[in-house]
Design a protein around this motif. Sequence first.
Motif, PDB file in Angstrom:
ATOM      1  N   MET A   1       0.845  -1.185   0.000  1.00  0.00           N
ATOM      2  CA  MET A   1       0.000   0.000   0.000  1.00  0.00           C
ATOM      3  C   MET A   1       0.890   1.248   0.000  1.00  0.00           C
ATOM      4  SD  MET A   1      -2.939   1.020   2.697  1.00  0.00           S
ATOM      5  CE  MET A   1      -4.408   1.160   1.722  1.00  0.00           C
ATOM      6  N   VAL A   2       0.491   2.221  -0.792  1.00  0.00           N
ATOM      7  CA  VAL A   2       1.281   3.438  -0.982  1.00  0.00           C
ATOM      8  C   VAL A   2       1.499   4.183   0.332  1.00  0.00           C
ATOM      9  CG1 VAL A   2       1.317   5.703  -2.091  1.00  0.00           C
ATOM     10  CG2 VAL A   2       0.622   3.697  -3.397  1.00  0.00           C
ATOM     11  N   MET A   3       0.470   4.288   1.151  1.00  0.00           N
ATOM     12  CA  MET A   3       0.603   5.077   2.386  1.00  0.00           C
ATOM     13  C   MET A   3       1.611   4.475   3.361  1.00  0.00           C
ATOM     14  SD  MET A   3      -3.106   6.731   3.049  1.00  0.00           S
ATOM     15  CE  MET A   3      -2.365   7.844   4.196  1.00  0.00           C
ATOM     16  N   ASP A   4       1.843   3.170   3.294  1.00  0.00           N
ATOM     17  CA  ASP A   4       2.828   2.533   4.166  1.00  0.00           C
ATOM     18  C   ASP A   4       4.257   2.895   3.755  1.00  0.00           C
ATOM     19  OD1 ASP A   4       0.782   1.283   5.548  1.00  0.00           O
ATOM     20  OD2 ASP A   4       0.888  -0.533   4.327  1.00  0.00           O
ATOM     21  N   ARG A   5       4.430   3.335   2.524  1.00  0.00           N
ATOM     22  CA  ARG A   5       5.770   3.632   2.012  1.00  0.00           C
ATOM     23  C   ARG A   5       6.287   5.005   2.447  1.00  0.00           C
ATOM     24  NH1 ARG A   5       8.232   0.479  -1.537  1.00  0.00           N
ATOM     25  NH2 ARG A   5       7.126  -1.259  -2.480  1.00  0.00           N
ATOM     26  N   ILE A   6       5.415   5.915   2.787  1.00  0.00           N
ATOM     27  CA  ILE A   6       5.823   7.262   3.188  1.00  0.00           C
ATOM     28  C   ILE A   6       5.258   7.509   4.587  1.00  0.00           C
ATOM     29  CG2 ILE A   6       5.815   9.720   2.603  1.00  0.00           C
ATOM     30  CD1 ILE A   6       7.104   7.903   0.446  1.00  0.00           C
ATOM     31  N   ARG A   7       6.173   7.623   5.551  1.00  0.00           N
ATOM     32  CA  ARG A   7       5.693   7.761   6.930  1.00  0.00           C
ATOM     33  C   ARG A   7       6.736   8.459   7.803  1.00  0.00           C
ATOM     34  NH1 ARG A   7       7.792   3.033   6.004  1.00  0.00           N
ATOM     35  NH2 ARG A   7       9.094   1.949   7.513  1.00  0.00           N
ATOM     36  N   TRP A   8       6.241   9.096   8.831  1.00  0.00           N
ATOM     37  CA  TRP A   8       7.103   9.735   9.819  1.00  0.00           C
ATOM     38  C   TRP A   8       7.445   8.717  10.894  1.00  0.00           C
ATOM     39  CZ3 TRP A   8       9.254  14.239   8.871  1.00  0.00           C
ATOM     40  CH2 TRP A   8       8.621  15.124   7.997  1.00  0.00           C
ATOM     41  N   ILE A   9       8.697   8.749  11.333  1.00  0.00           N
ATOM     42  CA  ILE A   9       9.097   7.953  12.482  1.00  0.00           C
ATOM     43  C   ILE A   9       9.797   8.887  13.461  1.00  0.00           C
ATOM     44  CG2 ILE A   9       9.364   5.840  11.131  1.00  0.00           C
ATOM     45  CD1 ILE A   9      12.476   6.235  11.546  1.00  0.00           C
ATOM     46  N   GLU A  10       9.926   8.428  14.690  1.00  0.00           N
ATOM     47  CA  GLU A  10      10.737   9.147  15.662  1.00  0.00           C
ATOM     48  C   GLU A  10      11.905   8.246  16.013  1.00  0.00           C
ATOM     49  OE1 GLU A  10      10.201  11.074  20.000  1.00  0.00           O
ATOM     50  OE2 GLU A  10       8.841  11.732  18.409  1.00  0.00           O
ATOM     51  N   PHE A  11      13.103   8.798  15.897  1.00  0.00           N
ATOM     52  CA  PHE A  11      14.318   8.060  16.197  1.00  0.00           C
ATOM     53  C   PHE A  11      15.179   8.941  17.095  1.00  0.00           C
ATOM     54  CE2 PHE A  11      18.712   6.758  15.199  1.00  0.00           C
ATOM     55  CZ  PHE A  11      18.625   5.405  15.489  1.00  0.00           C
ATOM     56  N   LYS A  12      15.423   8.458  18.288  1.00  0.00           N
ATOM     57  CA  LYS A  12      16.188   9.224  19.277  1.00  0.00           C
ATOM     58  C   LYS A  12      15.645  10.647  19.431  1.00  0.00           C
ATOM     59  CE  LYS A  12      20.371   6.493  18.911  1.00  0.00           C
ATOM     60  NZ  LYS A  12      21.825   6.470  18.718  1.00  0.00           N
ATOM     61  N   LYS A  13      14.331  10.713  19.539  1.00  0.00           N
ATOM     62  CA  LYS A  13      13.595  11.962  19.754  1.00  0.00           C
ATOM     63  C   LYS A  13      13.664  12.930  18.575  1.00  0.00           C
ATOM     64  CE  LYS A  13      13.958  11.546  24.688  1.00  0.00           C
ATOM     65  NZ  LYS A  13      14.260  12.176  25.958  1.00  0.00           N
ATOM     66  N   LYS A  14      14.032  12.435  17.399  1.00  0.00           N
ATOM     67  CA  LYS A  14      14.061  13.250  16.179  1.00  0.00           C
ATOM     68  C   LYS A  14      13.036  12.697  15.204  1.00  0.00           C
ATOM     69  CE  LYS A  14      17.593  15.606  17.628  1.00  0.00           C
ATOM     70  NZ  LYS A  14      17.404  16.902  18.190  1.00  0.00           N
ATOM     71  N   ARG A  15      12.325  13.575  14.561  1.00  0.00           N
ATOM     72  CA  ARG A  15      11.296  13.202  13.590  1.00  0.00           C
ATOM     73  C   ARG A  15      11.938  13.091  12.207  1.00  0.00           C
ATOM     74  NH1 ARG A  15       6.899  16.777  11.222  1.00  0.00           N
ATOM     75  NH2 ARG A  15       5.192  15.355  10.756  1.00  0.00           N
ATOM     76  N   ILE A  16      11.781  11.927  11.589  1.00  0.00           N
ATOM     77  CA  ILE A  16      12.406  11.658  10.295  1.00  0.00           C
ATOM     78  C   ILE A  16      11.373  11.052   9.356  1.00  0.00           C
ATOM     79  CG2 ILE A  16      14.190  10.303   9.108  1.00  0.00           C
ATOM     80  CD1 ILE A  16      15.820  10.526  11.750  1.00  0.00           C
ATOM     81  N   LEU A  17      11.360  11.541   8.128  1.00  0.00           N
ATOM     82  CA  LEU A  17      10.453  11.010   7.120  1.00  0.00           C
ATOM     83  C   LEU A  17      11.133   9.857   6.396  1.00  0.00           C
ATOM     84  CD1 LEU A  17       7.702  11.358   5.672  1.00  0.00           C
ATOM     85  CD2 LEU A  17       8.920  12.765   3.986  1.00  0.00           C
ATOM     86  N   ALA A 115      22.026   5.565   8.160  1.00  0.00           N
ATOM     87  CA  ALA A 115      21.445   6.859   7.785  1.00  0.00           C
ATOM     88  C   ALA A 115      20.762   7.523   8.972  1.00  0.00           C
ATOM     89  CB  ALA A 115      20.459   6.678   6.633  1.00  0.00           C
ATOM     90  N   LEU A 116      20.002   6.763   9.735  1.00  0.00           N
ATOM     91  CA  LEU A 116      19.328   7.308  10.915  1.00  0.00           C
ATOM     92  C   LEU A 116      20.340   7.872  11.906  1.00  0.00           C
ATOM     93  CD1 LEU A 116      16.601   4.578  11.471  1.00  0.00           C
ATOM     94  CD2 LEU A 116      16.160   7.007  11.009  1.00  0.00           C
ATOM     95  N   GLU A 117      21.375   7.111  12.192  1.00  0.00           N
ATOM     96  CA  GLU A 117      22.394   7.571  13.138  1.00  0.00           C
ATOM     97  C   GLU A 117      23.044   8.860  12.636  1.00  0.00           C
ATOM     98  OE1 GLU A 117      23.039   6.614  16.147  1.00  0.00           O
ATOM     99  OE2 GLU A 117      21.865   4.770  16.173  1.00  0.00           O
ATOM    100  N   TYR A 118      23.359   8.913  11.359  1.00  0.00           N
ATOM    101  CA  TYR A 118      23.975  10.110  10.790  1.00  0.00           C
ATOM    102  C   TYR A 118      23.055  11.323  10.949  1.00  0.00           C
ATOM    103  CZ  TYR A 118      25.836  13.421   7.435  1.00  0.00           C
ATOM    104  OH  TYR A 118      26.327  14.563   6.839  1.00  0.00           O
TER     105      TYR A 118
END
Length: 124
Positions: A1-17, A115-118
């Motif tokens: 599903m298309v909507m599952d491919r684009i989403r916001w996550i939080e990683f170490k209190k940072k918001r990343i698309l 990438a997330l860590e960077y």
Amino acid sequence: MVMDRIRWIEFKKKRILIEDFSKLGPGAELVNVLSLAHVMICSEPLGSVKCIVDATDAHFILEDYQVMEDFVASNTPYIKVAALVGMNGFMKIAAKDISKNTGRSFHLFNTREEALEYLVENYA
């Protein structure tokens, strides 16, 4: 599903698309995912979006190149930093060309975790 491919996550209190193009093929599905990503990116403040584009095992054709370049150019003002993951030889060449044509820089990584860590270590 298309909507599952684009989403916001939080990683170490940072918001990343997360823009998940992994295992995506060329054509209409690519256009649909890019359209959703564009809407989500352009709803954010200018210069604020930290994103990861995962192209692991994706397959694009030459005709997709202009669509991707237009997408990058249109959302560049909203992007703070972009990390690319899973880029094969053709995609690396295309990314360099798109970067040159749009003025957008990309950071390449082997895994999402790298990438997330960077992103969290280098961009507040």
